[in-house]
Structures are given as C-alpha cells and as structure tokens.
Write a protein that holds these residues in place. Sequence first.
Motif, PDB file in Angstrom:
ATOM      1  N   LEU A 157       0.836  -1.178   0.173  1.00  0.00           N
ATOM      2  CA  LEU A 157      -0.037   0.035   0.130  1.00  0.00           C
ATOM      3  C   LEU A 157       0.949   1.219  -0.012  1.00  0.00           C
ATOM      4  O   LEU A 157       1.744   1.485   0.895  1.00  0.00           O
ATOM      5  CB  LEU A 157      -0.941   0.159   1.192  1.00  0.00           C
ATOM      6  N   LYS A 158       0.446   2.263  -1.091  1.00  0.00           N
ATOM      7  CA  LYS A 158       1.405   3.476  -1.042  1.00  0.00           C
ATOM      8  C   LYS A 158       0.526   4.673  -0.476  1.00  0.00           C
ATOM      9  O   LYS A 158       1.213   5.220   0.119  1.00  0.00           O
ATOM     10  CB  LYS A 158       1.518   3.759  -2.515  1.00  0.00           C
ATOM     11  N   GLU A 159      -0.549   4.675  -0.727  1.00  0.00           N
ATOM     12  CA  GLU A 159      -1.432   5.530  -0.006  1.00  0.00           C
ATOM     13  C   GLU A 159      -2.828   5.395  -0.339  1.00  0.00           C
ATOM     14  O   GLU A 159      -3.122   4.528  -1.282  1.00  0.00           O
ATOM     15  CB  GLU A 159      -1.066   7.042  -0.516  1.00  0.00           C
ATOM     16  N   SER A 160      -3.803   6.096   0.318  1.00  0.00           N
ATOM     17  CA  SER A 160      -5.006   5.842   0.096  1.00  0.00           C
ATOM     18  C   SER A 160      -5.673   7.054   0.302  1.00  0.00           C
ATOM     19  O   SER A 160      -5.460   8.225   0.806  1.00  0.00           O
ATOM     20  CB  SER A 160      -5.814   4.916   1.401  1.00  0.00           C
ATOM     21  N   SER A 161      -7.021   7.430  -0.536  1.00  0.00           N
ATOM     22  CA  SER A 161      -7.993   8.629  -0.486  1.00  0.00           C
ATOM     23  C   SER A 161      -9.234   8.033  -0.722  1.00  0.00           C
ATOM     24  O   SER A 161      -9.660   6.825  -0.852  1.00  0.00           O
ATOM     25  CB  SER A 161      -7.366   9.422  -1.552  1.00  0.00           C
ATOM     26  N   ILE A 162     -10.006   9.014  -0.193  1.00  0.00           N
ATOM     27  CA  ILE A 162     -11.713   8.818  -0.202  1.00  0.00           C
ATOM     28  C   ILE A 162     -12.259   9.961  -1.015  1.00  0.00           C
ATOM     29  O   ILE A 162     -11.849  11.054  -0.975  1.00  0.00           O
ATOM     30  CB  ILE A 162     -12.061   8.776   0.884  1.00  0.00           C
ATOM     31  N   SER A 163     -13.276   9.732  -1.561  1.00  0.00           N
ATOM     32  CA  SER A 163     -14.317  10.736  -2.007  1.00  0.00           C
ATOM     33  C   SER A 163     -15.549  10.729  -1.154  1.00  0.00           C
ATOM     34  O   SER A 163     -16.324   9.752  -1.076  1.00  0.00           O
ATOM     35  CB  SER A 163     -14.739  10.605  -3.373  1.00  0.00           C
ATOM     36  N   ALA A 164     -15.794  11.798  -0.043  1.00  0.00           N
ATOM     37  CA  ALA A 164     -16.789  11.873   0.858  1.00  0.00           C
ATOM     38  C   ALA A 164     -18.156  11.609   0.138  1.00  0.00           C
ATOM     39  O   ALA A 164     -18.909  10.613   0.794  1.00  0.00           O
ATOM     40  CB  ALA A 164     -16.696  13.208   1.666  1.00  0.00           C
ATOM     41  N   TYR A 165     -18.447  12.320  -0.955  1.00  0.00           N
ATOM     42  CA  TYR A 165     -19.971  12.057  -1.274  1.00  0.00           C
ATOM     43  C   TYR A 165     -20.199  11.114  -2.364  1.00  0.00           C
ATOM     44  O   TYR A 165     -21.183  10.531  -2.532  1.00  0.00           O
ATOM     45  CB  TYR A 165     -20.382  13.468  -1.800  1.00  0.00           C
ATOM     46  N   LYS A 166     -19.033  10.766  -3.039  1.00  0.00           N
ATOM     47  CA  LYS A 166     -19.150   9.716  -3.847  1.00  0.00           C
ATOM     48  C   LYS A 166     -19.090   8.431  -3.221  1.00  0.00           C
ATOM     49  O   LYS A 166     -19.294   7.294  -3.949  1.00  0.00           O
ATOM     50  CB  LYS A 166     -18.079   9.682  -5.193  1.00  0.00           C
ATOM     51  N   VAL A 197     -13.509   4.693  -2.324  1.00  0.00           N
ATOM     52  CA  VAL A 197     -11.904   4.418  -1.690  1.00  0.00           C
ATOM     53  C   VAL A 197     -11.125   4.248  -2.901  1.00  0.00           C
ATOM     54  O   VAL A 197     -11.347   3.348  -3.910  1.00  0.00           O
ATOM     55  CB  VAL A 197     -11.920   3.317  -0.676  1.00  0.00           C
ATOM     56  N   GLU A 198     -10.042   4.764  -3.008  1.00  0.00           N
ATOM     57  CA  GLU A 198      -8.966   4.662  -3.937  1.00  0.00           C
ATOM     58  C   GLU A 198      -7.922   4.564  -3.429  1.00  0.00           C
ATOM     59  O   GLU A 198      -7.090   5.005  -2.180  1.00  0.00           O
ATOM     60  CB  GLU A 198      -8.970   5.796  -5.057  1.00  0.00           C
ATOM     61  N   LEU A 199      -7.176   3.001  -3.628  1.00  0.00           N
ATOM     62  CA  LEU A 199      -5.846   2.896  -3.106  1.00  0.00           C
ATOM     63  C   LEU A 199      -4.852   2.899  -4.039  1.00  0.00           C
ATOM     64  O   LEU A 199      -5.144   2.360  -5.207  1.00  0.00           O
ATOM     65  CB  LEU A 199      -5.908   1.408  -2.377  1.00  0.00           C
ATOM     66  N   ALA A 200      -3.671   3.239  -3.925  1.00  0.00           N
ATOM     67  CA  ALA A 200      -2.538   3.392  -4.785  1.00  0.00           C
ATOM     68  C   ALA A 200      -1.487   2.168  -4.096  1.00  0.00           C
ATOM     69  O   ALA A 200      -1.189   2.231  -3.081  1.00  0.00           O
ATOM     70  CB  ALA A 200      -2.072   4.598  -4.748  1.00  0.00           C
ATOM     71  N   MET A 201      -1.285   1.077  -4.944  1.00  0.00           N
ATOM     72  CA  MET A 201      -0.318  -0.020  -4.464  1.00  0.00           C
ATOM     73  C   MET A 201       0.655   0.106  -5.503  1.00  0.00           C
ATOM     74  O   MET A 201       0.471   0.088  -6.525  1.00  0.00           O
ATOM     75  CB  MET A 201      -1.300  -1.182  -4.807  1.00  0.00           C
ATOM     76  N   ASN A 202       2.072  -0.201  -4.646  1.00  0.00           N
ATOM     77  CA  ASN A 202       3.153  -0.274  -5.325  1.00  0.00           C
ATOM     78  C   ASN A 202       3.625  -1.497  -5.610  1.00  0.00           C
ATOM     79  O   ASN A 202       3.714  -2.236  -4.589  1.00  0.00           O
ATOM     80  CB  ASN A 202       4.188   0.617  -4.238  1.00  0.00           C
ATOM     81  N   ILE A 203       3.758  -1.770  -6.765  1.00  0.00           N
ATOM     82  CA  ILE A 203       4.167  -3.240  -7.149  1.00  0.00           C
ATOM     83  C   ILE A 203       5.321  -3.207  -7.648  1.00  0.00           C
ATOM     84  O   ILE A 203       5.948  -2.417  -8.383  1.00  0.00           O
ATOM     85  CB  ILE A 203       3.108  -3.914  -8.255  1.00  0.00           C
TER      86      ILE A 203
END
Length: 255
Positions: A102-111, A114-120
């Motif tokens: 896991l590199k970082e995560s973010s969210i869209s409150a109203y949509k 969850v978006e995860l940025a995974m480092n491979i």
Amino acid sequence: MIGCSAEHIKAIKRLIKKDMLTYLIYGCKAMDRKNLTVEISKLDISGYSKETKEFTHFIHHSLENEYRFLYEVKVNDRSYGYKHPDFDDELITEINGSTFRLKESSISAYKRTVELAMNITGDPDDFYNVHIFKMELEVTGIESRFEKAFWQESLCTMYHLYTIGNLKGAFMNAFIALEGYLRVIMNNTNTPFQRLYESLIGASYEQKQAQKLIKKIPQLARMRNAIMHGHGSDVEKKHIEDVLLQLAYIHDIKR
C-alpha cells in the motif's frame, strides 16, 4: 435541571479543540466508526510490462451501498493482501520476490469511494493467478442502514467543510445543527432561537459557565445572520468551536 459543571465544560472544550471528530462520533453520534472487511475479485494488472520493475496500481472500491457519507477510511497495514490458493487463508503481499504494498489511500466523501494506490515491484505475472484481494478497513461516516437526524447530518457536512478550510460553510452548518437540535428537543419551531435557548437553560442559567456560554449567543447569531443575508463575516475556528460547545452544553443537560 442542573447543567454541566465547570470541569465538565472545560473537558468538552478541550476535546472539541483537540479531536473534534472523536466528539462528533461518540459525543453527538453524528457519524459511525466500524471495521469493515472488503474482498475484491481478480485485479486487472494487464498492460504492465515485465520490463517495468516498479509501478503503481490503483484500486477503486465503492461503498455507496453501505454508506451515505464517508469521512475517513483507514487501511489496516497488517490486514490486506492477496488470498492465494497455495497459502490457505493467509494474506500475502509477496510472491517469488515480487511485492505488493500500500502506497497511499484517499476517499471521495460524497461519491463514497475509496482509492488505493498500490506499489508493485518485480514481475506482474507473479500476481496473475491471484484471484481475491482482501483488506480490513476502519471506516468513519454515515451508514446507510442508520437514520440520522438532520442536525447530525449537518454536523457531518460541517466537519467536511471544516477540514477543507471552508470556515464560513462549516460555521453555518454548525449553527444549523445547534438550532435544529434545540428545536427538536424543545419541540418548538416558532419561538425565536435565543429566547428558546435561554428557556432551556432554566435553573442552569445562574451557573457561571452557563452565563459565559449564553453571553456568546448574540455574537454568534449576528455572525450567522450576516453570512445568511450575504453580508459576510470573519469566521475563525474558535467561532465554530464555540457553536459546538453550545450544542454540547444543551446536549448534556437534556440527557
């Protein structure tokens, strides 16, 4: 009606200043916080070249069926990974020297996504036969299965605006929550706000702490009116905290 002690008021004020979100979750029950297990079917990693030894893969996951509003989503660093048929129920993040982190995560409150940025790193083909990605999330928001009062939903909107620096919007929603809660518990939609507030204080009115709170109401109401009628007002974080403290006070004395 006894009201809050000076020590209790000070404790609430410290909590609002230090960790407003915790107060909203556990003090006002405006939001819910729970652990959620998410499983995602086979991830599409096609298009990544073997020559690319390190790349970022994005995972989008919707929680719109479970939540009406999201504020915060945390990923448990020790509870995510692939379920591999050769490793029973163990979650893995490494195969044949290739890693998935896991590199970082973010969210869209109203949509409510969850978006995860995974480092491979390594060969993406090592992950090709892995069918399920699993993760444990700590989610803070409003669950769809629970009904919240309008004043509680206003607090959620307030906090979202507060965290992105829209202090005027946050102040207005905090005041909406304060007046909305006051009118609900007093079952009164006609009496002017300030008079209704003072009638609730009752015997607590003589308390020193209550007097200090009541003295702030006219200023806060003027600020609310100025913004509502388009004149603007200089809003600072302390003004939002003052409104929440008023809400906390009447919330406590009506328990």
